[in-house]
Write a protein that holds these residues in place. Structure first.
Motif, PDB file in Angstrom:
ATOM      1  N   ASP A   1      -8.183 -15.841 -18.208  1.00  0.00           N
ATOM      2  CA  ASP A   1      -8.786 -14.806 -19.039  1.00  0.00           C
ATOM      3  C   ASP A   1      -8.960 -15.308 -20.463  1.00  0.00           C
ATOM      4  N   ASN A   2     -10.144 -15.034 -21.014  1.00  0.00           N
ATOM      5  CA  ASN A   2     -10.510 -15.443 -22.370  1.00  0.00           C
ATOM      6  C   ASN A   2     -10.356 -14.288 -23.367  1.00  0.00           C
TER       7      ASN A   2
ATOM      8  N   ASN B   1      -5.586 -17.544 -21.428  1.00  0.00           N
ATOM      9  CA  ASN B   1      -6.034 -18.625 -22.306  1.00  0.00           C
ATOM     10  C   ASN B   1      -5.618 -18.414 -23.756  1.00  0.00           C
ATOM     11  N   GLY B   2      -5.094 -17.237 -24.086  1.00  0.00           N
ATOM     12  CA  GLY B   2      -4.561 -17.005 -25.423  1.00  0.00           C
ATOM     13  C   GLY B   2      -5.611 -16.711 -26.480  1.00  0.00           C
TER      14      GLY B   2
ATOM     15  N   LEU C   1     -11.819 -18.919 -25.682  1.00  0.00           N
ATOM     16  CA  LEU C   1     -12.048 -20.350 -25.843  1.00  0.00           C
ATOM     17  C   LEU C   1     -13.486 -20.756 -25.560  1.00  0.00           C
ATOM     18  N   GLY C   2     -14.326 -19.807 -25.223  1.00  0.00           N
ATOM     19  CA  GLY C   2     -15.691 -20.123 -24.839  1.00  0.00           C
ATOM     20  C   GLY C   2     -15.733 -20.557 -23.388  1.00  0.00           C
ATOM     21  N   PHE C   3     -16.940 -20.783 -22.886  1.00  0.00           N
ATOM     22  CA  PHE C   3     -17.123 -21.075 -21.469  1.00  0.00           C
ATOM     23  C   PHE C   3     -16.515 -22.420 -21.068  1.00  0.00           C
ATOM     24  N   CYS C   4     -16.819 -23.478 -21.786  1.00  0.00           N
ATOM     25  CA  CYS C   4     -16.364 -24.815 -21.374  1.00  0.00           C
ATOM     26  C   CYS C   4     -14.853 -24.960 -21.440  1.00  0.00           C
TER      27      CYS C   4
ATOM     28  N   ARG D   1      -9.412 -25.628 -19.308  1.00  0.00           N
ATOM     29  CA  ARG D   1      -7.954 -25.453 -19.392  1.00  0.00           C
ATOM     30  C   ARG D   1      -7.335 -25.207 -18.017  1.00  0.00           C
ATOM     31  N   PRO D   2      -7.823 -24.240 -17.216  1.00  0.00           N
ATOM     32  CA  PRO D   2      -7.243 -24.098 -15.875  1.00  0.00           C
ATOM     33  C   PRO D   2      -7.567 -25.284 -14.968  1.00  0.00           C
ATOM     34  N   ALA D   3      -8.726 -25.906 -15.144  1.00  0.00           N
ATOM     35  CA  ALA D   3      -9.077 -27.059 -14.312  1.00  0.00           C
ATOM     36  C   ALA D   3      -8.071 -28.200 -14.502  1.00  0.00           C
TER      37      ALA D   3
END
Length: 142
Positions: free
Chosen positions: A43-44, A69-70, A73-76, A81-83
């Motif tokens: 989650d962004n 995600n805290g 962070l934008g799409f990329c 980060r999870p990837a």
């Protein structure tokens, strides 16, 4: 998920996707290969309550993990980060406003592995009328 490494890691990035998220995750829960993939739902910093919805959906999802995600962070970066924590042999980046037919993942993996592909994607149908969306190209090969 069993103790073996999953064949597939699915990354779903959520940002204010409350109206779509249940259908997306339910379609993953209905996959014929459930238990053989991990789902990383990040989650962004949603403001529509879908962050809490995402946490709840991952509570009992086999191989599911919620990642906060805290911040937005934008799409990329939101996907990267999870990837970076994914352990599957394959990565699938799935938008939160999509859903899959029950055998989609099985067919996608089978086709990619049988052809020796390094990348693949399913056919994408329009949300409103089930017509195929154009990729603008005929594939990834030159």
């Amino acid at each position: 998920m069993n103790a073996c490494k999953p064949r597939l890691s699915i990354i779903v990035l959520n940002y204010n996707g409350a109206r779509w998220l249940d259908r997306c995750v339910d379609s993953l829960r209905g996959q014929t290969i459930l238990g053989r993939f991990e789902l990383l739902l990040a989650d962004n910093r949603s403001t529509d309550g879908s962050d809490l919805q995402a946490r709840r959906l991952m509570d009992d999802f086999p191989g599911g993990c919620f990642i906060d995600n805290g911040g937005n962070l934008g799409f990329c970066e939101g996907n990267n980060r999870p990837a970076a924590t994914a352990v599957g042999e394959w990565l699938l980046f799935l938008n939160n406003d999509t859903w899959l037919e029950p055998d989609c993942l099985a067919k996608l993996l089978q086709g990619a592995e049988a052809s020796g592909a390094e990348a693949a994607m399913p056919l994408v149908m329009d949300y409103a009328d089930d017509t195929f969306q154009s990729l603008g190209i005929r594939g990834l090969d030159p």
